[in-house]
Motif scaffolding. Structure first.
Motif, mmCIF file in Angstrom:
data_model
loop_
_atom_site.group_PDB
_atom_site.id
_atom_site.type_symbol
_atom_site.label_atom_id
_atom_site.label_comp_id
_atom_site.label_asym_id
_atom_site.label_seq_id
_atom_site.Cartn_x
_atom_site.Cartn_y
_atom_site.Cartn_z
ATOM 1 N N PHE A 89 5.902 3.460 1.232
ATOM 2 C CA PHE A 89 4.913 2.409 1.033
ATOM 3 C C PHE A 89 5.171 1.287 2.035
ATOM 4 O O PHE A 89 6.240 1.186 2.633
ATOM 5 N N MET A 90 4.166 0.455 2.218
ATOM 6 C CA MET A 90 4.260 -0.709 3.090
ATOM 7 C C MET A 90 4.131 -1.975 2.259
ATOM 8 O O MET A 90 3.427 -1.991 1.249
ATOM 9 N N ALA A 91 4.807 -3.014 2.690
ATOM 10 C CA ALA A 91 4.763 -4.288 1.974
ATOM 11 C C ALA A 91 4.829 -5.434 2.966
ATOM 12 O O ALA A 91 5.326 -5.276 4.094
ATOM 13 N N GLY A 92 4.350 -6.576 2.531
ATOM 14 C CA GLY A 92 4.425 -7.773 3.354
ATOM 15 C C GLY A 92 5.651 -8.599 3.011
ATOM 16 O O GLY A 92 6.693 -8.056 2.618
ATOM 17 N N SER A 120 0.859 -1.178 0.000
ATOM 18 C CA SER A 120 0.000 0.000 0.000
ATOM 19 C C SER A 120 0.895 1.228 0.000
ATOM 20 O O SER A 120 1.994 1.201 0.554
ATOM 21 N N LEU A 121 0.436 2.298 -0.632
ATOM 22 C CA LEU A 121 1.280 3.482 -0.779
ATOM 23 C C LEU A 121 0.746 4.650 0.023
ATOM 24 O O LEU A 121 -0.464 4.782 0.258
ATOM 25 N N GLY A 122 1.675 5.520 0.462
ATOM 26 C CA GLY A 122 1.317 6.767 1.103
ATOM 27 C C GLY A 122 1.533 7.928 0.156
ATOM 28 O O GLY A 122 1.785 7.739 -1.040
ATOM 29 N N PRO A 123 1.470 9.160 0.663
ATOM 30 C CA PRO A 123 1.608 10.339 -0.197
ATOM 31 C C PRO A 123 2.971 10.419 -0.882
ATOM 32 O O PRO A 123 4.000 10.072 -0.293
ATOM 33 N N ILE A 124 2.973 10.881 -2.127
ATOM 34 C CA ILE A 124 4.204 11.217 -2.821
ATOM 35 C C ILE A 124 4.537 12.664 -2.466
ATOM 36 O O ILE A 124 3.643 13.522 -2.419
ATOM 37 N N VAL A 125 5.822 12.937 -2.182
ATOM 38 C CA VAL A 125 6.222 14.254 -1.679
ATOM 39 C C VAL A 125 7.504 14.690 -2.370
ATOM 40 O O VAL A 125 8.464 13.918 -2.466
ATOM 41 N N ASN A 147 -2.294 1.000 8.963
ATOM 42 C CA ASN A 147 -3.483 1.443 9.701
ATOM 43 C C ASN A 147 -3.699 2.964 9.624
ATOM 44 O O ASN A 147 -3.921 3.595 10.653
ATOM 45 N N PHE A 148 -3.640 3.774 8.617
ATOM 46 C CA PHE A 148 -3.593 3.334 7.243
ATOM 47 C C PHE A 148 -2.216 3.575 6.620
ATOM 48 O O PHE A 148 -1.356 2.761 6.676
ATOM 49 N N TRP A 149 -2.033 4.685 5.951
ATOM 50 C CA TRP A 149 -0.889 4.866 5.071
ATOM 51 C C TRP A 149 0.363 5.272 5.829
ATOM 52 O O TRP A 149 0.280 5.948 6.857
ATOM 53 N N PRO A 150 1.544 4.956 5.297
ATOM 54 C CA PRO A 150 2.758 5.575 5.822
ATOM 55 C C PRO A 150 2.815 7.007 5.282
ATOM 56 O O PRO A 150 2.880 7.224 4.076
ATOM 57 N N THR A 198 5.784 8.638 9.134
ATOM 58 C CA THR A 198 5.085 8.170 10.329
ATOM 59 C C THR A 198 4.122 7.048 9.984
ATOM 60 O O THR A 198 3.617 6.969 8.859
ATOM 61 N N TRP A 199 3.854 6.175 10.966
ATOM 62 C CA TRP A 199 2.891 5.084 10.822
ATOM 63 C C TRP A 199 2.504 4.610 12.215
ATOM 64 O O TRP A 199 3.036 5.081 13.227
ATOM 65 N N THR A 200 1.578 3.647 12.284
ATOM 66 C CA THR A 200 1.159 3.111 13.573
ATOM 67 C C THR A 200 0.853 1.619 13.452
ATOM 68 O O THR A 200 0.392 1.151 12.409
ATOM 69 N N ASP A 201 1.104 0.893 14.542
ATOM 70 C CA ASP A 201 0.711 -0.513 14.633
ATOM 71 C C ASP A 201 -0.561 -0.667 15.455
ATOM 72 O O ASP A 201 -0.868 -1.742 15.950
ATOM 73 N N LEU A 202 -1.307 0.428 15.623
ATOM 74 C CA LEU A 202 -2.518 0.575 16.431
ATOM 75 C C LEU A 202 -2.208 0.867 17.891
ATOM 76 O O LEU A 202 -3.065 1.395 18.605
#
Length: 407
Positions: free
Chosen positions: A198-201, A181-186, A243-246, A260-264
């Protein structure tokens, strides 16, 4: 008037002009407002509410999906959004992504122009700009779930395909294909570099889990032609960091980059002081029990990380009380304050995107931005406690967006 809005975005131009958008519920459309810091913005209009030119006989496209916006230094307001495509029988077939350009003198949608960038199936567009150059990143939701990027060098008039942040990255590509999943492009105005988080498994979790346990940052030093990926954080497989985007921000004064991101269970931030070459160890900046949907903005050495938070132990708690919080970095110290005057939600929050059957009134994001004139923070967030609507005899929360200004 309560049309209901969720998933708002906000942007400032270099001259202090402000724009905010929201995804309307009644009817489904992208609402846009413009103004300046500290005052109630003026309604600009419903964007892409008329059918767009669509390749294919009998097909119709309307814009009313995920949206992001940008005010370029040229004064042009750019809006990227998703566009559902319907066949000649009125049945939904897939999503496209389009860009609407509104010159500085436009007073409503009639003064803007729209063009579709991709009709092959898209999701979650983001955009950024440097002068007359504009980038739009989005998810390929049909073919490989990779990140696609389109680039314009003439202020959004024409577009070409740009580099892909995931392809050509060896093991990162293998882990991310159909699995990200992708976050904002800056874009960084101090260097011209472009960043895409972005996040990946893991390869072994493909097809068995939508929980992404790796956070990456892709950096381009050639205007988006090529990227180099860097792993910012790794958690055990099946850990959900999406949870959601980076979210990524570049300080336009210092060039510092934040992700930034969160694991809840807490919001974490990593920072680069050398334009993305190296990164700090991720640091916990929140104090609440449960956190979702972090976003970040920065200017002149100050960084603000915003998020929804509750002291409930789970996002599934029907009695959870949520507020909007700001974790601020200033003079080397992080402090936490509450933005919302009253709770912006009471109840569960579903984080499964379009798979949610209830509790998705907040949708998937909110945003914040620093006013370049005053240096103060503006936050646009969703509140589900203000209004209600009735659907098939059932009364439900009708979300509205709230604009908060730092005093």
């Amino acid at each position: 008037n309560s049309t209901g809005n969720s998933e708002p975005a906000i942007a400032f131009g270099p001259d202090g002009r402000m724009a905010v958008d929201g995804l309307s519920w009644l009817p489904e459309q992208v609402n846009l407002w413009t103004g300046h810091f500290g005052s109630t913005p003026t309604y600009f209009g419903a964007m892409d509410s008329q059918p767009l030119p669509t390749p294919g006989r009998g097909r119709t496209t309307l814009g009313d999906g995920d949206a992001d916006l940008e005010i370029a230094s040229t004064g042009t307001l750019h809006l990227a959004d998703l566009d559902p495509i319907f066949n000649g029988h009125g049945s939904f077939t897939q999503l496209a992504v389009s860009v609407t350009n509104c010159p500085a003198n436009a007073t409503g949608p009639g003064g803007c122009s729209t063009q579709i960038l991709d009709t092959a199936g898209a999701d979650r567009p983001w955009m950024t700009s440097l002068g007359r150059t504009v980038w739009v990143a989005y998810h390929d939701s049909r073919n490989s779930s990779l990140i696609r990027v389109k680039k314009s060098i003439d202020d959004g008039r024409t577009w070409i395909r740009s580099g892909n942040p995931i392809t050509g990255q060896g093991g990162v590509t293998g882990s991310s294909t159909f699995n990200n999943s992708l976050g904002p492009i800056v874009a960084d105005p101090t260097t011209g570099y472009v960043f895409e988080a972005f996040m990946a498994g893991e390869p072994q979790t493909k097809g068995s889990s939508g929980n992404y346990n790796n956070v990456y940052i892709a950096r381009s030093t050639d205007g988006g032609a090529t990227y180099t990926d860097h792993l910012l954080f790794h958690a055990p497989p099946f850990t959900a960091l999406n949870n959601f985007w980076p979210a990524t921000a570049v300080d336009p004064v210092t060039g510092d980059v934040y992700v930034t991101w969160t694991d809840l269970h807490g919001v974490v931030v990593t920072r680069s002081g050398d334009h993305g070459a190296t990164w700090s160890t991720p640091a916990l900046v929140s104090t609440a029990t449960t956190t979702v949907m972090p976003t970040v903005t920065a200017r002149a050495g100050k960084a603000d990380v915003l998020y929804y938070a509750s002291n409930a132990t789970s996002t599934d708690d029907p009695g959870a009380v949520w507020n909007v919080y700001d974790s601020r970095l200033s003079n080397g110290t992080w402090t936490v304050s509450k933005v919302s005057n009253t709770p912006n939600r009471v109840g569960a929050i579903c984080l499964n995107g379009s798979a949610c059957t209830s509790d998705r009134e907040l949708l998937d994001l909110f945003e914040a931005a620093e006013d370049p004139i005053s240096g103060k923070l503006a936050v646009i967030y969703t509140d589900t406690t203000i209004d209600t609507w009735t659907v098939q005899g059932t009364t439900r929360q009708l979300p509205e967006i709230v604009l908060a200004f730092e005093q």
